[in-house]
Write a protein that holds these residues in place. Structure first.
Motif, short mmCIF file in Angstrom:
data_model
loop_
_atom_site.label_atom_id
_atom_site.label_comp_id
_atom_site.label_asym_id
_atom_site.label_seq_id
_atom_site.Cartn_x
_atom_site.Cartn_y
_atom_site.Cartn_z
N ASN A 174 9.77 -26.60 -22.24
CA ASN A 174 10.06 -28.02 -22.46
C ASN A 174 9.14 -28.91 -21.65
O ASN A 174 9.06 -28.80 -20.43
CB ASN A 174 11.51 -28.33 -22.06
CG ASN A 174 12.42 -28.13 -23.25
OD1 ASN A 174 11.95 -27.95 -24.38
ND2 ASN A 174 13.73 -28.17 -23.00
N ASN A 215 14.62 -45.51 -24.61
CA ASN A 215 13.74 -44.54 -23.94
C ASN A 215 12.79 -45.25 -22.99
O ASN A 215 12.39 -46.38 -23.24
CB ASN A 215 12.88 -43.81 -24.98
CG ASN A 215 13.73 -42.93 -25.87
OD1 ASN A 215 14.86 -42.62 -25.50
ND2 ASN A 215 13.21 -42.57 -27.02
N LYS A 237 13.55 -34.42 -31.68
CA LYS A 237 14.75 -33.56 -31.64
C LYS A 237 15.51 -33.73 -30.35
O LYS A 237 16.71 -33.58 -30.27
CB LYS A 237 14.31 -32.08 -31.76
CG LYS A 237 14.22 -31.59 -33.20
CD LYS A 237 14.16 -30.08 -33.25
CE LYS A 237 12.81 -29.58 -32.86
NZ LYS A 237 12.44 -28.24 -32.87
N ASN A 238 14.75 -33.97 -29.27
CA ASN A 238 15.35 -33.96 -27.94
C ASN A 238 14.87 -35.20 -27.15
O ASN A 238 14.03 -35.08 -26.25
CB ASN A 238 14.92 -32.65 -27.25
CG ASN A 238 15.46 -32.51 -25.87
OD1 ASN A 238 16.30 -33.31 -25.43
ND2 ASN A 238 14.98 -31.51 -25.14
N SER A 269 15.92 -36.75 -24.80
CA SER A 269 16.07 -36.73 -23.34
C SER A 269 14.76 -36.32 -22.64
O SER A 269 14.57 -36.58 -21.45
CB SER A 269 17.19 -35.79 -22.92
OG SER A 269 16.81 -34.47 -23.19
N LEU A 270 13.85 -35.68 -23.42
CA LEU A 270 12.55 -35.29 -22.85
C LEU A 270 11.82 -36.47 -22.22
O LEU A 270 11.05 -36.31 -21.27
CB LEU A 270 11.66 -34.73 -23.97
CG LEU A 270 11.59 -33.23 -24.18
CD1 LEU A 270 10.64 -32.90 -25.33
CD2 LEU A 270 11.10 -32.53 -22.92
N ASP A 298 9.34 -32.37 -30.95
CA ASP A 298 10.21 -32.02 -29.83
C ASP A 298 10.87 -33.27 -29.24
O ASP A 298 12.06 -33.27 -28.89
CB ASP A 298 9.42 -31.29 -28.73
CG ASP A 298 9.18 -29.82 -29.09
OD1 ASP A 298 9.73 -29.38 -30.12
OD2 ASP A 298 8.43 -29.14 -28.36
#
Ligand code: FAD
Ligand code: NAP
Length: 451
Positions: free
Chosen positions: A350, A2, A386-387, A389-390, A383
């Motif tokens: 998002n 990331n 879970k995701n 890609s955020l 969030d």
């Protein structure tokens, strides 16, 4: 792997600082930029909390530690919606948290509300607490009676400031112009007008006790307002029971001695009209209410007008029925009924979140705001988990925002600049025997910041 999570927070009040504090603690690597419209931080801790409650302002020490963390940057004098947009922030940061509070006041919408000396509590608070745009508020204190509409803690704060002996206020950080006006004040009686009964009053016990004990001031109640209270008192939840007992005790005890000033809570009264003479208020007409909804929880009972009314004298009327938030951009939905940004437990969509009064509405003490912000920060972390890609896409963060702000010639006030303003204010206060004398002029703040 990331990329570095880049986060922007808009609003340097409790909600913004607490959200930043939580994220800093949980994320090993991150960059948090806190944007604030004013050149100075702390929101309502600086501009709302009453000057005679300095202990509440100790939270500023916690916020200072957050701001001085190596991964945090403060960008004062940057107004979202004017100097930068949400869309631009979204381009720069993975996560944008809106924490810009509730900065307008609710009004009653009754005749006479635009008469001279009918003023919102928000502006009166701004006047004694140094909000730059409230410094020239025209407020006349040459009358004996003042009516405050609303029975929350803001109403109590304003009543207390109007009734406190001037020598006690001199030691606080109240603005010098308010101190001078209050030292000439002729106010002797302050009414605190509530549309419902003692059991529904919004003020809290500590604040009421302070009023009852105020030097040279007698609290006077209308005995009839309490006729149903004794019947239900034992079935009330503990905090309600304790405050009701305090009111009952105070209403029935007859303290000896003469007081120059009076604090008079009035229940079951709805303002119908402010009446004026020469365009200035001198009376308020009050409708007398009964409560409806006997089988309801007492807090849900509603005030209903009867045919009865009365008129009381007041040369100053202060409306204290709550603050309200405002929309920021068309692309972000605003719930006009609730007066908040539409959100689901803090999430707007998002990567975009809201916390504090702009998300919950204008109610709750700093502790409630802190809990809300911790909850929203936790949701953000979930969030991301879970995701992922955020936060995967590489984002430019401050570099992009900085280039936009420079193009628009915005003088950004850094934390170091704020410390210069702080030092100036504390030094000015010391000369007057006060903890600080706030600067009221934005230009002057910016001059000191750039010196
Ligand atoms: P705020 O504190 O209002 O912070 C919002 C920040 O956003 C402000 O700094 C504002 O300048 C900034 N902002 C606004 N618009 C923009 C924009 N467009 N761009 C960038 N920045 C922006 N609680 C207690 O526990 N004890 C007390 O004694 C107490 N006294 C109070 C007295 C008053 C008069 C009031 C109104 C409230 C009081 N409270 C008290 C409640 C407490 O102040 C709130 O719970 C808390 O301040 C809410 O925090 P917030 O961050 O949501 O809003
Ligand atoms: P509040 O606590 O919500 O009180 C608002 C008051 O206005 C209530 O009495 C309410 O009565 C009344 N009201 C609302 N609409 C009305 C209308 N149309 N006509 C007549 N009366 C109306 O709001 P606040 O005083 O602005 O305080 C905001 C928050 O800050 C609160 O959580 C408060 O505790 C906190 N605060 C804390 C402190 C402190 O800790 N010392 C100091 C200041 C503020 P109803 O109940 O009938 O609606």
């Amino acid at each position: 792997m990331n990329s570095l999570p880049r986060i922007s927070v808009v609003g340097a009040g409790p909600a913004g600082f607490y959200a930043a504090q939580f994220l800093l603690k949980k994320l090993k690597r991150c960059e948090i930029d806190i944007y604030e419209r004013l050149p100075v931080p702390f929101g309502l801790v600086r501009f709302g909390v009453a000057p005679d409650h300095p202990e509440v302002k100790n939270v500023e020490n916690t916020f200072t530690k957050v701001a001085e963390h190596q991964n945090v940057r403060f960008l004062g004098n940057v107004c979202l919606g004017r100097d930068i947009t949400v869309e631009e922030l979204k381009k720069a940061y993975h996560i944008v948290i809106l924490a810009y509070g509730a900065e307008k006041s609710r009004n009653l919408g009754i005749p006479g509300e635009n008469l001279n000396n009918v003023i919102s509590a928000r502006r009166v608070v701004g006047w004694y607490n140094g909000v730059p745009w409230d410094k020239d508020l025209s407020i006349d204190l040459s009358m004996r009676e003042v009516a405050i509409v609303g029975q929350g803690n803001v109403a109590i704060d304003v009543a207390r400031i109007l009734l406190t002996p001037i020598d006690d206020l001199k030691k606080t950080d109240i603005t010098q112009h308010a101190l001078e006006a209050l030292s000439r004040s002729k106010v002797r009686t302050v009414y605190l007008i509530g549309r419902r009964g003692p059991l529904q009053a919004a003020f809290t016990i500590k604040e009421l006790r302070e009023m009852i004990k105020l030097k040279n001031c007698k609290t006077e109640w209308i005995a009839d307002d309490f006729k149903d209270v004794s019947n239900v008192i034992n079935s009330l939840p503990r905090p309600k029971k304790r405050i009701s007992e305090l009111m009952l005790r105070s209403a029935t005890e007859n303290l000896p001695g003469v007081c120059e000033k009076k604090f008079k809570p009035l229940f079951f009264r709805t303002p119908l009209e402010f009446i004026g003479k020469n365009q200035t208020v001198n009376k308020v007409k009050l409708g007398i209410n009964i409560l409806q909804g006997e089988n309801e929880d007492i807090m849900n009972q509603k005030a209903v007008l009867t045919d009865l009314h009365e008129t009381i004298d007041c040369g100053l009327a202060i409306i204290s029925i709550g603050y309200k938030s405002t929309p920021i951009e068309e692309s972000i939905e605003f719930d006009q009924n609730l007066g908040v940004l539409k959100n689901h437990y803090g999430k707007i969509r998002n990567g975009l979140y809201a916390t504090g009064w702009v998300a919950t509405g204008p109610s709750g003490v700093i502790l409630n705001t802190m809990n809300n912000s911790f909850g929203v920060a936790e949701l953000i972390l979930k969030d991301i988990e879970k995701n992922p890609s955020l936060i995967q896409e590489s984002k430019p963060g401050y570099d992009y925002a900085h280039s936009i702000l420079s193009q628009r010639s915005i003088q950004v006030v850094s934390w170091r600049d704020w410390l210069k303003i702080n030092e100036f204010e504390v030094n000015a206060g010391t000369k007057l025997g006060k903890p600080r004398e706030k600067i009221l002029d934005m230009e002057k703040m910016l001059d000191i910041a750039s010196s």
